[in-house]
Design a protein around this motif. Structure first.
Motif, PDB file in Angstrom:
ATOM      1  N   TYR A 184     -23.820  21.499  49.453  1.00 30.82           N
ATOM      2  CA  TYR A 184     -23.953  22.920  49.767  1.00 30.82           C
ATOM      3  C   TYR A 184     -25.236  23.449  49.148  1.00 30.82           C
ATOM      4  O   TYR A 184     -25.843  22.808  48.284  1.00 30.82           O
ATOM      5  N   HIS A 185     -25.665  24.621  49.612  1.00 33.50           N
ATOM      6  CA  HIS A 185     -26.729  25.367  48.947  1.00 33.50           C
ATOM      7  C   HIS A 185     -26.091  26.446  48.086  1.00 33.50           C
ATOM      8  O   HIS A 185     -24.976  26.898  48.354  1.00 33.50           O
ATOM      9  N   GLN A 186     -26.824  26.880  47.054  1.00 35.39           N
ATOM     10  CA  GLN A 186     -26.270  27.854  46.108  1.00 35.39           C
ATOM     11  C   GLN A 186     -27.388  28.678  45.484  1.00 35.39           C
ATOM     12  O   GLN A 186     -28.287  28.122  44.853  1.00 35.39           O
ATOM     13  N   ALA A 187     -27.356  29.987  45.691  1.00 35.36           N
ATOM     14  CA  ALA A 187     -28.257  30.953  45.043  1.00 35.36           C
ATOM     15  C   ALA A 187     -29.649  30.935  45.660  1.00 35.36           C
ATOM     16  O   ALA A 187     -30.057  29.986  46.324  1.00 35.36           O
ATOM     17  N   ALA A 188     -30.379  32.028  45.429  1.00 34.29           N
ATOM     18  CA  ALA A 188     -31.735  32.181  45.968  1.00 34.29           C
ATOM     19  C   ALA A 188     -32.506  33.178  45.127  1.00 34.29           C
ATOM     20  O   ALA A 188     -31.939  34.098  44.538  1.00 34.29           O
ATOM     21  N   CYS A 189     -33.835  32.991  45.058  1.00 39.33           N
ATOM     22  CA  CYS A 189     -34.711  33.959  44.410  1.00 39.33           C
ATOM     23  C   CYS A 189     -36.016  34.028  45.192  1.00 39.33           C
ATOM     24  O   CYS A 189     -36.267  33.200  46.075  1.00 39.33           O
ATOM     25  N   PHE A 190     -36.848  35.021  44.874  1.00 37.56           N
ATOM     26  CA  PHE A 190     -38.127  35.197  45.565  1.00 37.56           C
ATOM     27  C   PHE A 190     -39.263  35.150  44.560  1.00 37.56           C
ATOM     28  O   PHE A 190     -39.175  35.742  43.484  1.00 37.56           O
ATOM     29  N   VAL A 191     -40.312  34.407  44.905  1.00 34.07           N
ATOM     30  CA  VAL A 191     -41.507  34.269  44.067  1.00 34.07           C
ATOM     31  C   VAL A 191     -42.625  35.083  44.717  1.00 34.07           C
ATOM     32  O   VAL A 191     -43.235  34.643  45.689  1.00 34.07           O
ATOM     33  N   PRO A 192     -42.927  36.292  44.223  1.00 28.34           N
ATOM     34  CA  PRO A 192     -43.911  37.148  44.908  1.00 28.34           C
ATOM     35  C   PRO A 192     -45.330  36.611  44.862  1.00 28.34           C
ATOM     36  O   PRO A 192     -46.124  36.890  45.759  1.00 28.34           O
ATOM     37  N   THR A 193     -45.673  35.826  43.832  1.00 31.91           N
ATOM     38  CA  THR A 193     -47.041  35.328  43.717  1.00 31.91           C
ATOM     39  C   THR A 193     -47.400  34.356  44.836  1.00 31.91           C
ATOM     40  O   THR A 193     -48.560  34.268  45.242  1.00 31.91           O
ATOM     41  N   THR A 194     -46.421  33.611  45.341  1.00 35.30           N
ATOM     42  CA  THR A 194     -46.664  32.666  46.443  1.00 35.30           C
ATOM     43  C   THR A 194     -45.939  33.071  47.724  1.00 35.30           C
ATOM     44  O   THR A 194     -46.107  32.415  48.753  1.00 35.30           O
TER      45      THR A 194
ATOM     46  N   THR B 288     -29.498  23.820  45.280  1.00 32.71           N
ATOM     47  CA  THR B 288     -28.619  22.909  46.019  1.00 32.71           C
ATOM     48  C   THR B 288     -27.590  22.255  45.092  1.00 32.71           C
ATOM     49  O   THR B 288     -27.735  22.259  43.862  1.00 32.71           O
ATOM     50  N   SER B 289     -26.594  21.656  45.718  1.00 30.78           N
ATOM     51  CA  SER B 289     -25.549  20.953  44.967  1.00 30.78           C
ATOM     52  C   SER B 289     -26.047  19.630  44.393  1.00 30.78           C
ATOM     53  O   SER B 289     -25.350  19.007  43.586  1.00 30.78           O
TER      54      SER B 289
ATOM     55  N   THR C 142     -29.024  15.794  36.661  1.00 31.23           N
ATOM     56  CA  THR C 142     -28.379  17.043  36.271  1.00 31.23           C
ATOM     57  C   THR C 142     -27.274  17.358  37.260  1.00 31.23           C
ATOM     58  O   THR C 142     -27.019  16.599  38.206  1.00 31.23           O
ATOM     59  N   ALA C 143     -26.620  18.492  37.072  1.00 27.35           N
ATOM     60  CA  ALA C 143     -25.512  18.900  37.941  1.00 27.35           C
ATOM     61  C   ALA C 143     -26.003  19.901  38.982  1.00 27.35           C
ATOM     62  O   ALA C 143     -27.190  20.209  39.088  1.00 27.35           O
ATOM     63  N   GLU C 144     -25.081  20.439  39.743  1.00 29.18           N
ATOM     64  CA  GLU C 144     -25.375  21.393  40.806  1.00 29.18           C
ATOM     65  C   GLU C 144     -26.075  22.642  40.257  1.00 29.18           C
ATOM     66  O   GLU C 144     -25.811  23.064  39.140  1.00 29.18           O
ATOM     67  N   VAL C 145     -26.966  23.212  41.067  1.00 36.37           N
ATOM     68  CA  VAL C 145     -27.555  24.500  40.706  1.00 36.37           C
ATOM     69  C   VAL C 145     -26.478  25.576  40.795  1.00 36.37           C
ATOM     70  O   VAL C 145     -25.776  25.689  41.792  1.00 36.37           O
ATOM     71  N   SER C 146     -26.347  26.354  39.737  1.00 34.99           N
ATOM     72  CA  SER C 146     -25.411  27.472  39.726  1.00 34.99           C
ATOM     73  C   SER C 146     -26.107  28.773  40.108  1.00 34.99           C
ATOM     74  O   SER C 146     -25.577  29.588  40.851  1.00 34.99           O
TER      75      SER C 146
ATOM     76  N   VAL D 210     -36.626  29.622  37.241  1.00 35.13           N
ATOM     77  CA  VAL D 210     -35.691  29.150  36.223  1.00 35.13           C
ATOM     78  C   VAL D 210     -34.343  28.918  36.888  1.00 35.13           C
ATOM     79  O   VAL D 210     -33.810  29.803  37.563  1.00 35.13           O
ATOM     80  N   SER D 211     -33.797  27.715  36.716  1.00 34.19           N
ATOM     81  CA  SER D 211     -32.482  27.399  37.285  1.00 34.19           C
ATOM     82  C   SER D 211     -31.494  27.102  36.164  1.00 34.19           C
ATOM     83  O   SER D 211     -31.867  26.608  35.097  1.00 34.19           O
ATOM     84  N   VAL D 212     -30.236  27.442  36.409  1.00 28.97           N
ATOM     85  CA  VAL D 212     -29.147  27.008  35.528  1.00 28.97           C
ATOM     86  C   VAL D 212     -28.188  26.170  36.371  1.00 28.97           C
ATOM     87  O   VAL D 212     -28.047  26.381  37.576  1.00 28.97           O
ATOM     88  N   HIS D 213     -27.562  25.195  35.707  1.00 29.30           N
ATOM     89  CA  HIS D 213     -26.780  24.189  36.408  1.00 29.30           C
ATOM     90  C   HIS D 213     -25.358  24.149  35.874  1.00 29.30           C
ATOM     91  O   HIS D 213     -25.094  24.589  34.753  1.00 29.30           O
ATOM     92  N   ASN D 214     -24.463  23.613  36.664  1.00 27.69           N
ATOM     93  CA  ASN D 214     -23.041  23.654  36.331  1.00 27.69           C
ATOM     94  C   ASN D 214     -22.692  22.917  35.040  1.00 27.69           C
ATOM     95  O   ASN D 214     -21.621  23.134  34.470  1.00 27.69           O
ATOM     96  N   ASN D 215     -23.567  22.029  34.572  1.00 28.63           N
ATOM     97  CA  ASN D 215     -23.319  21.334  33.304  1.00 28.63           C
ATOM     98  C   ASN D 215     -23.900  22.067  32.103  1.00 28.63           C
ATOM     99  O   ASN D 215     -23.885  21.558  30.985  1.00 28.63           O
ATOM    100  N   GLY D 216     -24.448  23.278  32.322  1.00 29.45           N
ATOM    101  CA  GLY D 216     -24.998  24.074  31.235  1.00 29.45           C
ATOM    102  C   GLY D 216     -26.482  23.918  31.016  1.00 29.45           C
ATOM    103  O   GLY D 216     -27.051  24.587  30.140  1.00 29.45           O
TER     104      GLY D 216
END
Length: 312
Positions: free
Chosen positions: A108-118, A125-126, A153-157, A169-175
């Protein structure tokens, strides 16, 4: 009890299951095990009108991104990522899953953000990878290179863009917390890892020179965005912390949890000192989403069609 409006159906028990746009729309997810019954829930704050959005199949996250051509609604799911116009009346772009799930896993896909500089939209993703998508103009979306983490690592949270670090910056299900250097067209590089920062991160947001990570068991971690040094750890909720959202310009972090409480935290943008600005019991329900607007916040609760409004 907070004042409330009515949605067209009940919100599902997903982390961060409410999103708001800069011009007054809020959106939530109603998942269903019955084919054709999962859908987006839309509400216009100005008019007070609610409506059904498009059907969804096992959606995993919902987010409004403020692109340079206006807000877009991004919905991730077990099918990939759908990008809609702000009112969800038209599908703008679809990013499919890059591979099929094995017999014992779900992709699955999970979460989204926007980078204005690019002008990149970045999707988690999972697999623990991230997908940048070029979004230089309305209707001109181009899938770029999937970017892999520097170690298993684990899935992106969740993920966010930090202007101070000029990185995703990403955080993942394993901390784990991971820093990704932004690139115009090549894959992003995972340049730093803070392993096992917390137990089950729900949200990561940028707050000036700080990063705030909301952890499911109830804590908030404040880190220096440049050094990743831990500045503060705050016990925020007595039960599961289910959603968080920020106002970076004024250093506000708002959290809700299954303890029925909404908390508003003031975070010093340079020192990372945290103080409780406001706290209220919203409703005797499991809160699962919070979104900010001009006069305060809106909140949804699991299996409830009420959109609660809290001023602070």
């Amino acid at each position: 009890m907070a004042a409330a409006s009515q949605l067209t159906s009940g919100a599902s028990l997903l982390h961060n299951n409410l999103a708001s746009s800069s011009t007054g729309y809020v959106a939530s997810i109603h998942n269903s095990l019955n084919a054709g019954q999962g859908k987006l829930l839309l509400h216009a704050l100005a008019s007070g009108q609610s409506k059904d959005g498009p059907e969804v199949v096992q959606a995993t996250s919902i987010r409004y991104l403020e692109t340079l051509h206006g807000p877009v609604l991004v919905v991730t799911s077990t099918n990939g990522t759908q990008v809609y116009t702000e009112d969800a009346s038209a599908l703008i772009f679809f990013l499919p899953l890059s591979d099929q799930a094995g017999p014992d896993s779900i992709r699955y896909h999970q979460a989204a953000c926007f980078v204005p500089t690019t002008q990149h939209m970045v999707i988690g993703t999972s697999k623990g990878t991230i997908w940048p998508v070029s979004a230089v103009a309305a209707g001109q979306y181009v899938q770029l290179h999937e970017s892999a983490p520097s170690s298993p690592t684990a899935e992106v949270s969740d993920l966010c863009f930090s202007p101070i670090a000029d990185a995703v910056v990403s955080v993942h299900n394993n901390g784990d917390l991971r820093l990704w250097q932004v690139s115009e067209d090549a894959p992003y590089t995972n340049s730093d890892v803070v392993a096992n920062l917390c137990q089950a991160p729900v949200r990561v947001v940028s707050l000036g020179a700080q990063l705030a990570v909301a952890d499911g068991p109830g804590s908030i971690f404040i880190l220096d965005a440049t050094t990743r040094e831990l500045k503060a750890e705050v016990t925020a909720h007595g039960r599961w912390l289910s959603a968080a959202v920020s106002r970076e310009d004024i250093g506000l972090l708002v959290t809700v949890g299954e303890d029925t409480v909404l908390n508003v935290w003031q975070v010093d943008p340079s020192e990372g000192i945290v103080s409780l600005h406001h706290s209220t019991v919203v409703a005797d329900k499991l809160l699962c989403g919070v979104a900010l607007h001009g006069s305060g916040a809106s909140v949804v609760a699991y299996d409830s069609d009420q959109l609660y409004h809290v001023n602070f």
